[in-house]
Structures are given as structure tokens and as C-alpha cells.
Motif scaffolding. Sequence first.
Motif, mmCIF file in Angstrom:
data_model
loop_
_atom_site.group_PDB
_atom_site.id
_atom_site.type_symbol
_atom_site.label_atom_id
_atom_site.label_comp_id
_atom_site.label_asym_id
_atom_site.label_seq_id
_atom_site.Cartn_x
_atom_site.Cartn_y
_atom_site.Cartn_z
ATOM 1 N N SER A 157 0.840 -1.201 0.000
ATOM 2 C CA SER A 157 0.000 0.000 0.000
ATOM 3 C C SER A 157 0.872 1.247 0.000
ATOM 4 C CB SER A 157 -0.931 -0.008 1.217
ATOM 5 O OG SER A 157 -1.872 -1.058 1.146
ATOM 6 N N LEU A 161 2.036 4.621 -3.320
ATOM 7 C CA LEU A 161 2.083 6.079 -3.239
ATOM 8 C C LEU A 161 3.119 6.663 -4.192
ATOM 9 C CD1 LEU A 161 1.861 6.620 0.635
ATOM 10 C CD2 LEU A 161 0.029 6.896 -1.045
ATOM 11 N N ASN A 170 -8.927 3.282 -2.137
ATOM 12 C CA ASN A 170 -9.399 3.877 -0.889
ATOM 13 C C ASN A 170 -8.947 3.057 0.314
ATOM 14 O OD1 ASN A 170 -10.704 6.043 -2.067
ATOM 15 N ND2 ASN A 170 -12.642 4.970 -2.283
ATOM 16 N N TYR A 173 -5.328 3.912 1.140
ATOM 17 C CA TYR A 173 -5.224 5.170 1.878
ATOM 18 C C TYR A 173 -5.671 4.989 3.328
ATOM 19 C CZ TYR A 173 -4.298 7.947 -2.321
ATOM 20 O OH TYR A 173 -3.725 8.487 -3.446
ATOM 21 N N ASN A 177 -3.220 5.423 6.715
ATOM 22 C CA ASN A 177 -3.515 6.384 7.774
ATOM 23 C C ASN A 177 -3.585 5.718 9.138
ATOM 24 O OD1 ASN A 177 -4.237 9.322 6.846
ATOM 25 N ND2 ASN A 177 -5.004 7.989 5.240
#
Length: 352
Positions: A157, A161, A170, A173, A177
Motif C-alpha cells: 500500500s 504512493l 481507498n 489510503y 492512515n
Amino acid sequence: MDFEDQILFFFSAVGAFNGLFLSYYFAFIIKERNRANYFLATLLFVISVRVTKSVFLTFYSETSSLFIQVGLTACFLIGPFLYLYTRTVTKPESIGKWNWLLHILPIIVFMTVTGILYPYNEHWYLWQRGHDGILGYMLLFQWTLYLFVSIYQVRFSFSKLVDKTEKPSNLDYWIINIVVGCFLIWLAYNTVQYTSYIVGALSFSFTLYISLMVWFFKRRQHSLSFLSPVIKYKNKAIPDTEALSIADRLPHLFIEEKIHLNSDLKLLDVAKQLETNQHTLSQYLNDTMGQNFSNFVNSYRVESAIEMLQSNKVLTIEGIGNECGFKSNTSFYAAFKKHKGMTPAQFKKSLN
């Protein structure tokens, strides 16, 4: 309590409350209830308990030893529940129905025995990172180990980026986080002297940010289904005869006919030549090759580029990329480095 302490107490307390609310939300309110969201709910819960313990311990010296022990147990559980969440999201079937207890029960048993034999109010020094702080160092080691294993779990993941060939989803992201937020809390706990202040404030920011993300995605999608790991094509196995047919004919299209040299090649085009549909072909590539269509095609394009770099003395590197089906120099360099670990220029230089 002076005004500054009141402000710190307020933000820490609100951070803990936000975490408890989010924990309840993911456990009981959200429609997509599954193990991943239960692990996320528990992660937010133990973070909140850990902050609540620190707040009361800092501002109320008479806090009971039992409550402190519960908070310390929550500290030990942050790492395991972060790991269980990231593991379940990235590999939904990799943890058995009850295997997760292997990460949780030993901690609960250990902390229960520790609380009975060495209550915090009498043996607080065991939790300080000093000469006798064995429990403090145990917590540091365990939390750090689980954190970095969790980061490794979601490395793909993070790589999206900066990967110009594949955009983050989604879900990517979201888990980035979650992991970054937990990393900042860990960093504050292990580098700042007044950890209850800083971790409390960070917890407030972290949980508030997650709340805003939930609100944003609900407004945008009317659903948070992306939070749930999807087991792609589960219970939809390709019939053996069709899989064998694809396995027999697919290499011919790319090795003999070199259809990958067509820069406009699409999944549907290949599916038609194989006399199947694009969903079946996509499933075959994922199940058998462990690749999506784009990566599969690019692997053949890179191999063709390698052959031309070894033999062609006329075309430039960019020209070779274009001849091999890449629409831009950026996509050519990115795919080449992804598959070979070096750029086309570096590969060509290594031939000399």
C-alpha cells in the motif's frame, strides 16, 4: 490544576472519548461487520484505554492500581491488534478462526499475573526505563516488533504512493492512515518524556482525523464497504477445462504472436482471442499468476525490451520502450525497474 494542565487534560480526554466512540462504531454500528473491523474497533479501544490510564495517572495520583494495570495491559495489546488488523486486511484468510487468540491470551494472562504479584503502585519502577525497568523494556520491545511487522504487512500500500503504474485504492489510503497514526503514537510514547500529554494530544488528533475520514467517505460513497477486505473471486473457481484452455493458449499469444507490443492492448482484446470473458481471464491471472492484467502484460514488454537492449544498436532506450508497447517513457522506466530492479539505462550499462 492550572489552565495549561486543564487544556492538556481536555484534549487527552476528548481523544480517548473519540477513540471509544469509533471503537463502538466499528464494532456495532457499521454495516460491514467482519473480523477486520472488529480488530480495528479493538485497536481503537485499547488506544483509548491506554490514554485514559495515562491521563488519570498524571492528574490523579490516587488512581487505583487495578485501573492502572488495565491501562498497561492495553499498552501491550496495541501492537498485536494493529498486526491482526493489517494482516486480516491484506490477507483475509491467513489467520484461522481462533488463531488470533495466540497473540492476545498470553498477554492477558501475563499481565494478570504481573498485576497480582507486582501491583503498579508498589512496583512502579519496573515500568520505568531505568536500571530496574524490565517491564518497561519488555513493552518497548513487544510494541516495536508488532508495529514494524504491521508496516511490513502493508508495504505494498505504501509502495503505491510512489508507483506510477498502480494507483492506491481507498483501502490503501485508509490502512496507511491507520498505520501512520499508530506509528506517531508509538513514536511519542518512546521519545517524549511527558508521554501522557503528547500521546493524549496525538490520540485526539488521530481519532478526530479518522472520524473525518469516515464522514468524508460516507458522504462520497454512501458506504464504507472499502474498509472490508475483499476476497477476490471467492467461491467462484474457474472450471478446470476452461483454466487448462487459457493456460495452453495464453503463452502462444504473447510469446509467438507478441500481442503485448500493441500499446493499446486491453484485457477484453485478449479475452476475445481466448474465447472467454474478461472477468474469467482476470481471475485466472490473479489466481494462477498472482498478477493483474497490467503487470502481466508489462512483464512481457520488459522481456522484449531486454532482448532489444541486448541486440539493437540503432534505437534509443526511449525508442525501444515505444517499440515494446509502452505509451510513455515514465511507464517504461517504472515497469522495467519494478520487474528487474534497475532502470533500462542501468541494465544497458551493465552489458558493457
